[in-house]
Design a protein around this motif. Sequence first.
Motif, PDB file in Angstrom:
ATOM      1  N   LEU B 224       0.834  -1.207   0.000  1.00 23.19           N
ATOM      2  CA  LEU B 224       0.000   0.000   0.000  1.00 23.19           C
ATOM      3  C   LEU B 224       0.868   1.256   0.000  1.00 23.19           C
ATOM      4  N   ARG B 225       1.927   1.243   0.793  1.00 16.90           N
ATOM      5  CA  ARG B 225       2.790   2.412   0.923  1.00 16.90           C
ATOM      6  C   ARG B 225       3.535   2.692  -0.379  1.00 16.90           C
ATOM      7  N   ASN B 226       4.089   1.642  -0.982  1.00 19.50           N
ATOM      8  CA  ASN B 226       4.887   1.821  -2.198  1.00 19.50           C
ATOM      9  C   ASN B 226       4.207   1.212  -3.421  1.00 19.50           C
ATOM     10  N   ARG B 227       2.889   1.531  -3.541  1.00 17.51           N
ATOM     11  CA  ARG B 227       2.103   0.989  -4.649  1.00 17.51           C
ATOM     12  C   ARG B 227       2.819   1.069  -5.984  1.00 17.51           C
ATOM     13  N   GLY B 231       9.993  -1.677  -7.015  1.00 16.39           N
ATOM     14  CA  GLY B 231      11.432  -1.845  -6.861  1.00 16.39           C
ATOM     15  C   GLY B 231      11.881  -1.640  -5.422  1.00 16.39           C
ATOM     16  N   ARG B 232      11.104  -0.856  -4.667  1.00 16.60           N
ATOM     17  CA  ARG B 232      11.506  -0.575  -3.287  1.00 16.60           C
ATOM     18  C   ARG B 232      11.021  -1.605  -2.278  1.00 16.60           C
ATOM     19  N   TRP B 233      10.202  -2.533  -2.753  1.00 19.41           N
ATOM     20  CA  TRP B 233       9.670  -3.514  -1.814  1.00 19.41           C
ATOM     21  C   TRP B 233      10.802  -4.335  -1.184  1.00 19.41           C
ATOM     22  N   SER B 234      10.571  -4.770   0.058  1.00 20.65           N
ATOM     23  CA  SER B 234      11.582  -5.572   0.750  1.00 20.65           C
ATOM     24  C   SER B 234      11.637  -6.975   0.147  1.00 20.65           C
ATOM     25  N   VAL B 235      12.715  -7.671   0.445  1.00 22.21           N
ATOM     26  CA  VAL B 235      12.857  -9.054  -0.009  1.00 22.21           C
ATOM     27  C   VAL B 235      11.699  -9.902   0.525  1.00 22.21           C
ATOM     28  N   HIS B 236      11.299  -9.633   1.776  1.00 25.19           N
ATOM     29  CA  HIS B 236      10.192 -10.377   2.367  1.00 25.19           C
ATOM     30  C   HIS B 236       8.925 -10.261   1.505  1.00 25.19           C
ATOM     31  N   THR B 237       8.597  -9.022   1.114  1.00 24.80           N
ATOM     32  CA  THR B 237       7.401  -8.793   0.301  1.00 24.80           C
ATOM     33  C   THR B 237       7.524  -9.440  -1.068  1.00 24.80           C
ATOM     34  N   LYS B 238       8.677  -9.288  -1.686  1.00 26.02           N
ATOM     35  CA  LYS B 238       8.859  -9.886  -3.014  1.00 26.02           C
ATOM     36  C   LYS B 238       8.712 -11.403  -2.956  1.00 26.02           C
ATOM     37  N   ALA B 347      18.701 -14.156  -2.463  1.00 28.31           N
ATOM     38  CA  ALA B 347      17.378 -14.052  -3.071  1.00 28.31           C
ATOM     39  C   ALA B 347      17.121 -12.586  -3.370  1.00 28.31           C
ATOM     40  N   PHE B 348      16.685 -12.293  -4.589  1.00 25.87           N
ATOM     41  CA  PHE B 348      16.409 -10.914  -4.997  1.00 25.87           C
ATOM     42  C   PHE B 348      17.591  -9.985  -4.668  1.00 25.87           C
ATOM     43  N   ASP B 349      18.786 -10.417  -5.063  1.00 31.83           N
ATOM     44  CA  ASP B 349      19.984  -9.596  -4.879  1.00 31.83           C
ATOM     45  C   ASP B 349      20.318  -9.308  -3.428  1.00 31.83           C
ATOM     46  N   ARG B 350      19.804 -10.112  -2.529  1.00 28.44           N
ATOM     47  CA  ARG B 350      20.166  -9.939  -1.129  1.00 28.44           C
ATOM     48  C   ARG B 350      20.618 -11.289  -0.576  1.00 28.44           C
ATOM     49  N   ARG B 351      21.582 -11.243   0.348  1.00 27.69           N
ATOM     50  CA  ARG B 351      22.051 -12.434   1.015  1.00 27.69           C
ATOM     51  C   ARG B 351      21.116 -12.723   2.190  1.00 27.69           C
ATOM     52  N   ILE B 352      20.627 -13.951   2.294  1.00 26.78           N
ATOM     53  CA  ILE B 352      19.746 -14.301   3.410  1.00 26.78           C
ATOM     54  C   ILE B 352      20.603 -14.532   4.652  1.00 26.78           C
ATOM     55  N   SER B 353      20.280 -13.841   5.736  1.00 22.57           N
ATOM     56  CA  SER B 353      21.131 -13.899   6.928  1.00 22.57           C
ATOM     57  C   SER B 353      21.177 -15.308   7.503  1.00 22.57           C
TER      58      SER B 353
END
Lengths: 455, 455
Positions: B224-227, B231-238, B347-353
């Motif tokens: 809702l915030r970044n409708r 591209g700005r969505w977090s990895v969690h959301t994606k 995942a999605f260009d981020r390293r999973i901790s």
Amino acid sequence: MRFSSPVGRERGRAVALQRRPGQLVVVGFVGAIVVGTLLLLLPVSASGEPASFMQAVFTATSAVCVTGLIVTDTPVFWSGFGQAVILVLIQIGGLGVMTVASLLGVLVTRRLDLSSRLVAAASTRTVSLGDVRRTLVRVVVIALIVEAAVALVLTVRFVVAYGESPGRALWDGVFHAVSAYNNAGFALFSTSLIDFVADPWICVPIAVATIVGGLGLPVLLEVLRNRRRPGRWSVHTKITLLMTGLLLVGGTAFFLVTEWDNAATTGTLSTADRVLASFTQAANARTAGFNSVDTGAMHTETWLGTIILMFIGAGTGGTGGGIKVTTFAVLAVVIWSELRGDPDADAFDRRISAATQRQALSVALLAVAIVVLPSLWMTALSPFQVDEILFEVTSAFTTTGLSTGITAQLAWYHQVVLCVLMFIGRLGPITLGTALVLRARRRLYRRPESAPLIG
Amino acid sequence: MRFSSPVGRERGRAVALQRRPGQLVVVGFVGAIVVGTLLLLLPVSASGEPASFMQAVFTATSAVCVTGLIVTDTPVFWSGFGQAVILVLIQIGGLGVMTVASLLGVLVTRRLDLSSRLVAAASTRTVSLGDVRRTLVRVVVIALIVEAAVALVLTVRFVVAYGESPGRALWDGVFHAVSAYNNAGFALFSTSLIDFVADPWICVPIAVATIVGGLGLPVLLEVLRNRRRPGRWSVHTKITLLMTGLLLVGGTAFFLVTEWDNAATTGTLSTADRVLASFTQAANARTAGFNSVDTGAMHTETWLGTIILMFIGAGTGGTGGGIKVTTFAVLAVVIWSELRGDPDADAFDRRISAATQRQALSVALLAVAIVVLPSLWMTALSPFQVDEILFEVTSAFTTTGLSTGITAQLAWYHQVVLCVLMFIGRLGPITLGTALVLRARRRLYRRPESAPLIG
Ligand SMILES: [K+]
Ligand SMILES: [K+]
């Protein structure tokens, strides 16, 4: 960012060494299965009609992968020559995987250690051609000693208590000793060990051979080397011995309780014999695959417990299958420390490395997928119940060889599925994955971290 | 060795905050179940004979835990008042867990982030009383908007196509919209949505409500915030959106194929209706629990596929259950990178901790144990098949509420087991574990590392 020049060079060498045994073992196992199939197809291998192609290939795969699932009655269908072929295939499969798994285990650990920056620890572990030769000699010597001792006890017992001729008794003794040490589960009695359910002189030596063979070479070598100094044993050895003990005691108690009232299995035995039968079952469910009670007649809940035991399996670098007791223990420790909120997962005063945790997770979940997906497919396309199929598929993948009795009745394409599962189960998801997919990847950067919400 | 003074102080505060919501949520849920049970025991709640204690407690637990398993036929057994009680319990349970899970999720993540030394990232995430109030307001507003929209569509359809009176249609519309958004699966039709299998005006709005409710608050707020800036969505959301899409498409295809020839479910429908029925089934198997085909008449392999879908479940901090789609995705990524030999799991260009990886592992394996062990026990002590029991137990633990039809016939102690599973499943192994076991542990040292051999 990781260390670049010294680690990189070290790692390049490790990967080169690592690829060859990975591919070698796949080629070697396929080769043994092909040769075994051809030998078993010979008319001299069968006592009556020659074997069909499917019968030969299934038996050869089951023998090389030391599983023990059968589509023919071993003592009736195969001639003495055919049985000897099976015995040699078992010995090659068991010792081959023991050697290779131990070497690969060291290599994989080495790779993971390198990637977790423990250069100092890793570089003390090197694998050379000399190592391979030394490992192979030790594997063979230990196997021959254990097999000879067990064969001796069995042979004497077959002569004394069952009136077999010395020649017959020797063949039975050697065959079952080799089959037991290699956790193969092939028997020369149509009903496996059911006739000997109350005979500790048969059941106990076989159980001992399967347990020793299942511990795995790394544990055997370390225990032999530091017999009198258990304090020096590695965490791997301590975990393997502890878990083996726990699973044997827990498994015996489980079978004792669930089958207590089952007249078709242990219900009519004396209490002492029930304990012996339950212990035999517990030892053999952890991938040996002999049975001294009728597996097909057990309660469904006993099947489920057996499936769990088969799934956990035996020790790394041994003749047993399953996800391995260390994998199971690491997972349990990780979950426990997660629930406690501990930052580290510790076992025996040592912190379990992050790479080991990830490897254990991968092995366990891949194994679940490898068991569940074919079960789903086979349930859809066969007349059998899902519990029977889950049992048979787990038995094949964990190279256990216990059977509810449906294997011989399955369609040929489902028997092929079981062959593939035995092969994958024997070489291990990670070994196979290493051989097939591993590429030498070097990252000179790490991506920024993220932590998606879990659960 | 870890940072000591600033992190320590920060952490002390986080833990204090963290304990209270953990215990609060357990107390709150138990309280809601107790009050609900008392209300449902009133003679005015039933349309005929008053409910027995077991009927009342099971229904209250099922409603608060938004599961939808039933031991009585909702529209027949309960009066309008009883149904209203159930509706309120569903709304409290659904929104309550959505709020608490989101807050706890942030706290747990925060703790893990702290322990993995990411102080900078973690200290931007703080949870205060203001956060709790704001979260609660958002949860309620989003829920009311979605529920009102869906209720409107349903009400109009019930009037126009089924000739219901406006009052009756409004009640049916509101009840099913609330039940759907909260993934509760309670229906006011004795055969759930089976009468509407070919009616997209009923099935699609309900599916949409369940999917939106299942995404989870963190995803809803971010989208809702970044409708306009995905591209700005977090990895969690994606991950959540991608997995939700994949599971819906894959699930629809799965049901289409496995039930194509089953005259008792979709076999007699037109192709378009089969697609609708399969989509409805796929959407509802991911923890909503309505069904537009007869679950009990599905093939065993369809049950197994449904069990997998139920097990994976929906999004974190939503009204759905299961291990959550992010957990499943993290496990898949970790295994894939292990097989490739990658040092990091990206995942999605981020390293999973590493902490996230460990948490995902723990949730998944605990969930397997929580499903398998009671199934084993229930198989031993009930006349039902293992596949039926596994289905029912998974349905309870994942708060799905789909049923092969055996729940009402189970012994009372097995119904108690299902109640406990719904409760554990709703609060989540980690939430419950956090509340019960978590102690503020600080280690000023780390033990030396070890790497036992795996697989
Ligand atoms: K075996
Ligand atoms: K539900």
